[in-house]
Design an enzyme around this catalytic site. Structure first.
Site, PDB file in Angstrom:
ATOM      1  N   ARG A 296       0.625  -1.208  -0.025  1.00 23.70           N
ATOM      2  CA  ARG A 296       0.159  -0.020   0.216  1.00 23.70           C
ATOM      3  C   ARG A 296       0.759   1.407  -0.087  1.00 23.70           C
ATOM      4  O   ARG A 296       0.765   2.190  -0.973  1.00 23.70           O
ATOM      5  CB  ARG A 296      -1.081   0.267   1.193  1.00 23.70           C
ATOM      6  CG  ARG A 296      -2.379  -0.738   1.046  1.00 23.70           C
ATOM      7  CD  ARG A 296      -2.484  -1.161   2.527  1.00 23.70           C
ATOM      8  NE  ARG A 296      -1.774  -2.296   2.737  1.00 23.70           N
ATOM      9  CZ  ARG A 296      -2.184  -3.667   2.694  1.00 23.70           C
ATOM     10  NH1 ARG A 296      -3.302  -3.616   2.055  1.00 23.70           N
ATOM     11  NH2 ARG A 296      -1.259  -4.227   2.765  1.00 23.70           N
ATOM     12  N   THR A 297       1.850   1.384   0.914  1.00 31.50           N
ATOM     13  CA  THR A 297       2.606   2.579   1.180  1.00 31.50           C
ATOM     14  C   THR A 297       3.355   2.895  -0.042  1.00 31.50           C
ATOM     15  O   THR A 297       3.500   4.109  -0.671  1.00 31.50           O
ATOM     16  CB  THR A 297       3.330   2.481   2.329  1.00 31.50           C
ATOM     17  OG1 THR A 297       2.452   2.030   3.445  1.00 31.50           O
ATOM     18  CG2 THR A 297       3.864   3.824   2.766  1.00 31.50           C
TER      19      THR A 297
ATOM     20  N   HIS B  65       5.380   6.049  11.638  1.00 24.20           N
ATOM     21  CA  HIS B  65       4.770   5.697  10.306  1.00 24.20           C
ATOM     22  C   HIS B  65       3.799   6.923  10.031  1.00 24.20           C
ATOM     23  O   HIS B  65       2.414   6.877  10.189  1.00 24.20           O
ATOM     24  CB  HIS B  65       4.143   4.296  10.235  1.00 24.20           C
ATOM     25  CG  HIS B  65       3.728   3.895   8.672  1.00 24.20           C
ATOM     26  ND1 HIS B  65       3.791   4.751   7.612  1.00 24.20           N
ATOM     27  CD2 HIS B  65       3.240   2.928   8.281  1.00 24.20           C
ATOM     28  CE1 HIS B  65       3.346   4.052   6.541  1.00 24.20           C
ATOM     29  NE2 HIS B  65       2.968   2.944   6.916  1.00 24.20           N
TER      30      HIS B  65
HETATM   31  C1  NCD Z   1       1.865  -0.989   8.266  1.00 23.38           C
HETATM   32  C2  NCD Z   1       3.124  -0.940   8.252  1.00 23.38           C
HETATM   33  O1  NCD Z   1       3.969  -1.375   7.368  1.00 23.38           O
HETATM   34  O2  NCD Z   1       3.705  -0.562   9.112  1.00 23.38           O
HETATM   35  N1  NCD Z   1       1.224  -1.319   6.986  1.00 23.38           N
HETATM   36  C3  NCD Z   1       1.098  -0.040   6.232  1.00 23.38           C
HETATM   37  O3  NCD Z   1       1.937   0.579   5.914  1.00 23.38           O
HETATM   38  N2  NCD Z   1      -0.275  -0.008   5.601  1.00 23.38           N
HETATM   39  C4  NCD Z   1       1.101  -1.915   9.197  1.00 23.38           C
HETATM   40  C5  NCD Z   1       1.580  -3.298   9.189  1.00 23.38           C
HETATM   41  O4  NCD Z   1       2.501  -3.584   8.508  1.00 23.38           O
HETATM   42  O5  NCD Z   1       1.114  -3.933   9.880  1.00 23.38           O
END
Ligand code: NCD
Length: 319
Positions: free
Chosen positions: A58-59, A136
């Protein structure tokens, strides 16, 4: 007036006015996604480097799309297939990027503090896309955006952050952001998955979801981070689901209008059942969609767009 943002390293660096500015900017940029041509020329001629040294779906895609929708050129760089896998130091990697004249770096790393370190090596904006267990910030911002969109004034909300707090950079950023905006936060977690620092977080802590389920506006579930665990932090996934997991029965006990959130990726059947994940009150897809606008906003603000939306290209976006 809000101070200028130089980097986005931690939610700790953002006051309420800056968070409002980012969310308001994201709100204005959001409609670009509804246009037939989903692109504005705001960052034309600027180069954003996406440095993803830890896995991400996603990110990474969201930062990629955000930069492209603002017409920036995007370089994507992962640990595998680059000289990082040959042992090149983080500093030498940073100096290489600097020598190439990039305009911003988005960095995800296993190491807490890596974005901060990067910011000391190069003089362009650094955006933290997740560092170890630490922070994050764009996840917290997109979550605040999503809560504000669905529920309004953040200062009136009661949010439960549920699950693996210990290993979660999302939890740290999320709680800081919510507290800055004046929301009430309750943490629900197995005692083994609470960080020792929890007393200083300004939150209530309860053992079971059932203690607060009928009082919360948001149930924010965290992924159980199996890859960061050695040994048993809880008896079994079944037991975890029974005590700390979100299921249909609990969902039906939540207040009218309340929502369920998860940053993804989900462990269906552990922290959330499929019934809840696919329910209309779970806004998990909205979180993903909103992430693009929020990341556009932070790129825009870091790469030159002032709070007033100065400059001809931004004026076009902000109109
Ligand atoms: C998170 C991350 O990578 O910290 N996911 C994300 O960025 N959408 C949460 C996770 O990995 O559980």
């Amino acid at each position: 007036m809000t101070a200028r943002l130089h980097h986005l390293l931690s939610m700790e660096d953002l006051d309420a006015a800056m968070i409002e500015l980012i969310l308001d900017t994201a709100h204005k940029l959001h409609e670009i996604a509804d246009r037939p041509i989903k692109k504005v020329p705001t960052l034309r001629g600027r180069t954003v480097c996406n440095m993803f040294l830890e896995d991400s779906t996603r990110t990474r895609l969201s930062f990629d799309l955000a930069a492209k929708r603002l017409s920036a050129d995007v370089l994507t760089f992962t640990g595998k297939g680059s000289s990082v896998s040959k042992g090149e130091s983080f500093r030498d990697t940073a100096l290489t990027l600097k020598a190439m004249g990039i305009d911003a770096v988005v960095v995800r790393s296993h190491s807490s503090g890596a974005p901060q370190q990067l910011a000391s090596y190069i003089d362009v904006p650094v955006l933290n896309a997740g560092d170890g267990w630490h922070q994050h910030p764009t996840q917290a911002l997109l979550d605040l955006y999503t809560m504000r969109h669905h529920l309004g004034d953040l200062s009136q909300l009661h949010v439960a952050v549920i699950g693996d707090i210990l290993h979660s950079r999302v939890a740290r950023s999320e709680v800081q952001g919510l507290r800055t905006m004046g929301a009430r936060v309750t943490i629900v977690a197995p005692p083994t998955l609470l960080p020792p620092s929890i007393q200083g977080w300004g939150v209530d802590v309860v053992r079971s979801i059932d203690d607060i389920i009928d009082d919360i506006d948001v149930a924010y579930l965290l992924r159980v981070q199996h890859e960061r665990m050695q040994g048993g932090f809880f008896p079994s996934s079944r037991e975890y689901a029974r005590i700390w997991g979100m299921n249909g029965d609990r969902l039906r006990r939540m207040k009218a209008g309340s929502i369920v959130m998860h940053p993804g990726p989900m462990n269906r059947g552990v922290e959330i059942t499929s019934e809840v994940a696919d329910h209309k009150r779970a806004v998990i897809s909205d979180q993903v969609t909103n992430g693009i606008a929020v990341r556009m906003a932070v790129l825009y603000l870091l790469l030159g767009g002032g709070p007033e939306g100065a400059g001809h290209a931004s004026a076009e976006v902000m109109a």
